[in-house]
Design a protein around this motif. Structure first.
Motif, PDB file in Angstrom:
ATOM      1  N   THR A  75      68.261  40.880  16.901  1.00 52.28           N
ATOM      2  CA  THR A  75      69.196  41.036  15.972  1.00 52.28           C
ATOM      3  C   THR A  75      70.640  40.725  16.398  1.00 52.28           C
ATOM      4  N   ALA A  85      73.128  42.617  16.064  1.00 55.00           N
ATOM      5  CA  ALA A  85      73.643  44.048  16.605  1.00 55.00           C
ATOM      6  C   ALA A  85      73.071  44.196  17.773  1.00 55.00           C
ATOM      7  N   GLN A  86      71.935  43.926  18.221  1.00 55.78           N
ATOM      8  CA  GLN A  86      71.700  44.166  19.584  1.00 55.78           C
ATOM      9  C   GLN A  86      72.091  43.017  20.517  1.00 55.78           C
ATOM     10  N   LYS A  91      80.071  42.055  10.529  1.00 55.67           N
ATOM     11  CA  LYS A  91      79.236  43.111  10.560  1.00 55.67           C
ATOM     12  C   LYS A  91      78.160  43.361   9.938  1.00 55.67           C
ATOM     13  N   GLY A 146      74.876  42.123  11.094  1.00 53.53           N
ATOM     14  CA  GLY A 146      74.134  42.956  12.291  1.00 53.53           C
ATOM     15  C   GLY A 146      72.674  42.931  12.394  1.00 53.53           C
ATOM     16  N   SER A 147      72.314  43.229  11.242  1.00 53.66           N
ATOM     17  CA  SER A 147      70.591  43.315  11.025  1.00 53.66           C
ATOM     18  C   SER A 147      70.014  41.967  10.885  1.00 53.66           C
ATOM     19  N   THR A 195      68.299  38.450  12.329  1.00 54.53           N
ATOM     20  CA  THR A 195      67.664  38.156  13.414  1.00 54.53           C
ATOM     21  C   THR A 195      68.166  36.855  13.904  1.00 54.53           C
TER      22      THR A 195
END
Length: 70
Positions: free
Chosen positions: A9, A11-12, A37, A40-41, A43
């Motif tokens: 993701t 975020a990752q 923001k 973030g989820s 992929t």
């Protein structure tokens, strides 16, 4: 870096300092957008698909190669 077959993701990626530096260098203005923001989820595969509307395929491929090399 293990991109988990492009299922990692945003975020990752942003949590990893080296990956974050790559993304900021290449896509800084996009990452400052308020919607970043909320993305973030998503992929990497989803981001690549969405980004293809706005970015050259070469830019996307080079970024993925650079992230993979980390």
């Amino acid at each position: 870096m293990d991109l988990k077959r492009n299922q990692i993701t945003l975020a990752q990626l942003m949590a990893d300092p080296k990956a974050k530096a790559v993304l900021q260098r290449r896509f800084g203005p996009y990452l400052k957008h308020p919607m970043a923001k909320a993305a973030g989820s998503l992929t990497l595969a989803q981001l690549m698909e969405m980004g293809a509307v706005y970015l050259p395929q070469k830019t996307i491929q080079e970024t993925v190669r650079e992230l993979s090399a980390l």
